[in-house]
Design an enzyme around this catalytic site. Structure first.
Site, PDB file in Angstrom:
ATOM      1  CG  HIS A  85      -2.055  -0.930   1.173  1.00  0.00           C
ATOM      2  ND1 HIS A  85      -1.920  -2.263   1.466  1.00  0.00           N
ATOM      3  CD2 HIS A  85      -3.354  -0.741   0.830  1.00  0.00           C
ATOM      4  CE1 HIS A  85      -3.092  -2.862   1.322  1.00  0.00           C
ATOM      5  NE2 HIS A  85      -3.971  -1.959   0.935  1.00  0.00           N
TER       6      HIS A  85
ATOM      7  CE  LYS B 272      -4.083  -0.496   4.639  1.00  0.00           C
ATOM      8  NZ  LYS B 272      -5.376   0.103   4.972  1.00  0.00           N
TER       9      LYS B 272
END
Length: 201
Positions: free
Chosen positions: A115, A119
């Site tokens: 990600h 995040k």
């Protein structure tokens, strides 16, 4: 439907707000809402959902890493539905379903989830949900780098072979159909917290 969107200025919210309006929904403040959607942070989601439930407003939750038992109990107490999906991309739901099936035949597996560096949680909600589905307490590797959106692969190893099941989200538009489906089905769900887009498919 009149909808409050928490996290409207975030990465997902900026995509989701115009998509909701294009689908015929109206974005309003919480006091005027018929449903609340939350794509904020793990620190904020509990407070946001609690405020909505206290006003009798059902919720769709896109944020990961919150106290699911607490939200479930609060929603049941209020007689309201809450829906949470670790991932709202339909392809990601299929990836998890295929991984669950593969684990019956190739039980040795590891998960790699990738990600964007912004995040907050690691491992991701999708990776944790996948691990529960395939069982066996697989190792999860979390990668956080700029340029990524949301990606996950599940590697199944066997003698002389490797099976890789992978899903890539290249833009956050991938989450829109799942959120719209959850919003559409929210009033059909039982009181409490329902988890997983697969429950709506």
């Amino acid at each position: 439907m009149k909808v409050t969107l928490n996290g409207r200025n975030g990465k997902v919210g900026r995509i989701l707000a115009p998509a909701l309006e294009a689908a015929g929904h109206k974005l309003v403040d919480l006091d005027a809402a018929e449903a609340m959607i939350d794509f904020t942070t793990p620190d904020a989601v509990g407070v946001n959902v609690g405020a909505a439930l206290e006003r009798g407003i059902p919720c769709v939750i896109g944020t990961s890493s919150f106290d699911e038992l607490k939200i479930d109990a609060l929603a049941r107490d209020r007689g309201l539905a809450c829906f949470h999906a670790p991932n709202f991309a339909l392809g990601a739901v299929l990836m998890m379903r295929f991984a669950e099936e593969a684990a019956r035949h190739l039980p040795r597996a590891e998960i790699i989830e990738l990600h964007n560096e912004a995040k907050k949680d690691a491992p991701s909600g999708t990776a944790k949900a996948t691990a529960r589905l395939i069982g066996g307490d697989p190792t999860i590797h979390s990668v956080r780098l700029p340029g990524l959106v949301a990606h996950q692969e599940v590697l199944f190893g066997g003698d002389g072979q490797l099976l890789t099941i992978r899903h890539d989200t290249f833009s956050r538009e991938a989450f829109v159909p799942g959120v719209l489906l959850a919003l559409e089905r929210l009033d059909t769900l039982p009181p409490g917290l329902t988890v997983g887009l697969d429950t709506l498919l």
